[in-house]
Design a protein around this motif. Structure first.
Motif, short mmCIF file in Angstrom:
data_model
loop_
_atom_site.label_atom_id
_atom_site.label_comp_id
_atom_site.label_asym_id
_atom_site.label_seq_id
_atom_site.Cartn_x
_atom_site.Cartn_y
_atom_site.Cartn_z
N THR A 157 -2.45 -21.56 -19.79
CA THR A 157 -1.61 -21.94 -20.92
C THR A 157 -1.04 -20.65 -21.49
O THR A 157 -1.77 -19.67 -21.69
CB THR A 157 -2.42 -22.69 -22.00
N TYR A 182 2.09 -25.30 -20.50
CA TYR A 182 0.82 -25.71 -19.91
C TYR A 182 1.03 -25.85 -18.40
O TYR A 182 1.78 -26.73 -17.96
CB TYR A 182 0.38 -27.05 -20.49
N LEU A 229 4.60 -23.63 -26.30
CA LEU A 229 3.58 -23.33 -25.28
C LEU A 229 4.00 -23.92 -23.94
O LEU A 229 4.73 -24.90 -23.88
CB LEU A 229 2.22 -23.92 -25.69
#
Length: 129
Positions: free
Chosen positions: A125, A30, A28
């Motif tokens: 995100t 962010y 991921l």
């Protein structure tokens, strides 16, 4: 992969020294909150909340690209407005960057004030390689 890998690009507004433009971890990315700063001038974009939202989203787009991701991979967004009356104007810019379904999950809240006196801030995100 390190606990958090910083993402940095000069193609977006530069972050203050207290935070990163984004960090990657466990597939991921962010992204920190983005306001409508033009990276070429380092000033807030003049005009409307739509103009500043559009610039904030462009900045996020290039940060995501630097992270190996894209706007198509955004999973969740948080939008902060200094005046909820600007909701429709912000959505005008939003729809330019997210025209297809499924749309990312999103929260939009009104706040008392935002950095540098701006009227909109957006964070996302996204999934990445």
């Amino acid at each position: 992969m390190a606990y958090r890998t910083p993402v940095y690009t000069t193609a977006a507004a530069l972050p203050l020294p207290q935070f990163s433009q984004a960090v990657k971890h466990n597939g991921l990315v962010y992204c920190s909150g983005s306001i409508g700063i033009d990276p070429k001038t380092d000033d807030l974009v003049p005009g409307t909340v739509t103009d500043r939202a559009r610039m904030a989203l462009r900045n996020l787009e290039v940060v995501l690209q630097a992270a190996g991701s894209s706007m198509d991979h955004v999973l969740k967004a948080n939008v902060f407005l200094s005046n909820m009356a600007d909701f429709s104007a912000m959505n005008e810019a939003w729809d330019e960057f997210f025209p297809q379904d499924p749309k990312p999950c999103r929260t939009c809240v009104a706040v008392l004030q935002l950095p540098l006196g701006t009227d909109v801030e957006i964070e996302v995100t996204a999934s990445c390689d």
